[in-house]
Design a protein around this motif. Structure first.
Motif, short mmCIF file in Angstrom:
data_model
loop_
_atom_site.label_atom_id
_atom_site.label_comp_id
_atom_site.label_asym_id
_atom_site.label_seq_id
_atom_site.Cartn_x
_atom_site.Cartn_y
_atom_site.Cartn_z
N PHE A 108 0.83 -1.20 0.00
CA PHE A 108 0.00 0.00 0.00
C PHE A 108 0.86 1.25 0.00
O PHE A 108 0.59 2.21 -0.72
N ARG A 109 1.92 1.23 0.81
CA ARG A 109 2.79 2.41 0.90
C ARG A 109 3.59 2.62 -0.38
O ARG A 109 3.78 3.75 -0.82
N LEU A 110 4.08 1.53 -0.98
CA LEU A 110 4.90 1.65 -2.18
C LEU A 110 4.10 2.05 -3.41
O LEU A 110 4.62 2.73 -4.30
N PHE A 115 -1.39 4.22 -2.82
CA PHE A 115 -2.64 3.56 -3.15
C PHE A 115 -3.67 4.37 -3.93
O PHE A 115 -4.07 3.93 -4.99
N PRO A 116 -4.12 5.51 -3.50
CA PRO A 116 -5.19 6.10 -4.32
C PRO A 116 -4.73 6.46 -5.74
O PRO A 116 -5.53 6.44 -6.67
N ASN A 117 -3.45 6.73 -5.91
CA ASN A 117 -2.96 7.11 -7.24
C ASN A 117 -2.38 5.94 -8.01
O ASN A 117 -2.24 6.03 -9.23
N ASN A 118 -2.03 4.86 -7.35
CA ASN A 118 -1.51 3.63 -7.96
C ASN A 118 -0.36 3.87 -8.93
O ASN A 118 -0.51 3.79 -10.14
N THR A 166 -0.61 -8.14 -6.32
CA THR A 166 -0.44 -8.34 -7.76
C THR A 166 -1.22 -7.30 -8.55
O THR A 166 -0.75 -6.80 -9.58
N PHE A 167 -2.40 -6.94 -8.08
CA PHE A 167 -3.18 -5.88 -8.73
C PHE A 167 -2.43 -4.55 -8.67
O PHE A 167 -2.37 -3.83 -9.66
N PHE A 168 -1.86 -4.22 -7.51
CA PHE A 168 -1.09 -2.98 -7.39
C PHE A 168 0.11 -2.99 -8.34
O PHE A 168 0.51 -1.95 -8.86
N LEU A 169 0.68 -4.16 -8.58
CA LEU A 169 1.85 -4.27 -9.45
C LEU A 169 1.47 -4.15 -10.91
O LEU A 169 2.18 -3.49 -11.69
N LEU A 170 0.36 -4.74 -11.32
CA LEU A 170 0.01 -4.82 -12.75
C LEU A 170 -0.96 -3.73 -13.21
O LEU A 170 -1.01 -3.45 -14.41
N TYR A 171 -1.73 -3.14 -12.34
CA TYR A 171 -2.75 -2.18 -12.76
C TYR A 171 -2.16 -0.96 -13.48
O TYR A 171 -2.72 -0.54 -14.50
N PRO A 172 -1.06 -0.36 -13.03
CA PRO A 172 -0.54 0.79 -13.77
C PRO A 172 -0.09 0.44 -15.18
O PRO A 172 0.01 1.33 -16.04
N LEU A 173 0.18 -0.81 -15.48
CA LEU A 173 0.56 -1.20 -16.84
C LEU A 173 -0.63 -1.16 -17.79
O LEU A 173 -0.46 -1.05 -19.01
N TRP A 174 -1.86 -1.28 -17.25
CA TRP A 174 -3.05 -1.27 -18.09
C TRP A 174 -3.48 0.13 -18.45
O TRP A 174 -4.30 0.32 -19.34
#
Length: 126
Positions: free
Chosen positions: A59-61, A64-67, A117-125
């Motif tokens: 969450f910290r890395l 979170f709200p900006n992902n 995993t969602f936090f890791l991959l979501y910005p790629l979408w």
């Protein structure tokens, strides 16, 4: 009345006759901490705490709200997988309430791994 020993207990170990085990003497705090850190001993709490702290770190890395995507999210992901593997070691062959609690912890760990995993991959979408 005659002073008779309690029939539920036998010997000096004070263990019940109905399938109970003899009680071990209380361990000092240092021994408990050593067993908590030692990977040779199984510990549900060690695995669950590792997953919890890795989820908080994710969450910290990710801000979170900006992902924001960052490769540093792989570290909490690997830690969460290691915590899940440590929790899996506590499974028992026969079902009982302890086994059910471990299964519940495993489902929670899988949800945390999915979130990281969602936090890791979501910005790629985006």
């Amino acid at each position: 009345m005659q002073n008779r020993p309690d029939p539920r207990f036998h010997g000096s170990e004070r263990a019940p006759l109905r399938g109970g085990r003899p009680r071990s003497p209380a361990l000092p705090l240092r021994a408990h901490l050593r067993r908590f850190v030692d990977l040779r001993y199984r510990s549900v709490s060690r695995g669950s705490l590792l997953v919890l702290f890795s989820t908080i770190a994710a969450f910290r890395l990710s801000h979170f709200p900006n992902n924001h995507g960052t490769p540093w999210l792989l570290v909490p992901l690997v830690c969460a997988i290691a915590g899940t593997a440590d929790t899996t070691r506590c499974m028992q062959k026969r079902w009982n309430w302890y086994h059910g609690g471990v299964v519940l912890c495993l489902y929670t760990d899988l949800m945390a791994i999915g979130m990281i995993t969602f936090f890791l991959l979501y910005p790629l979408w985006l």
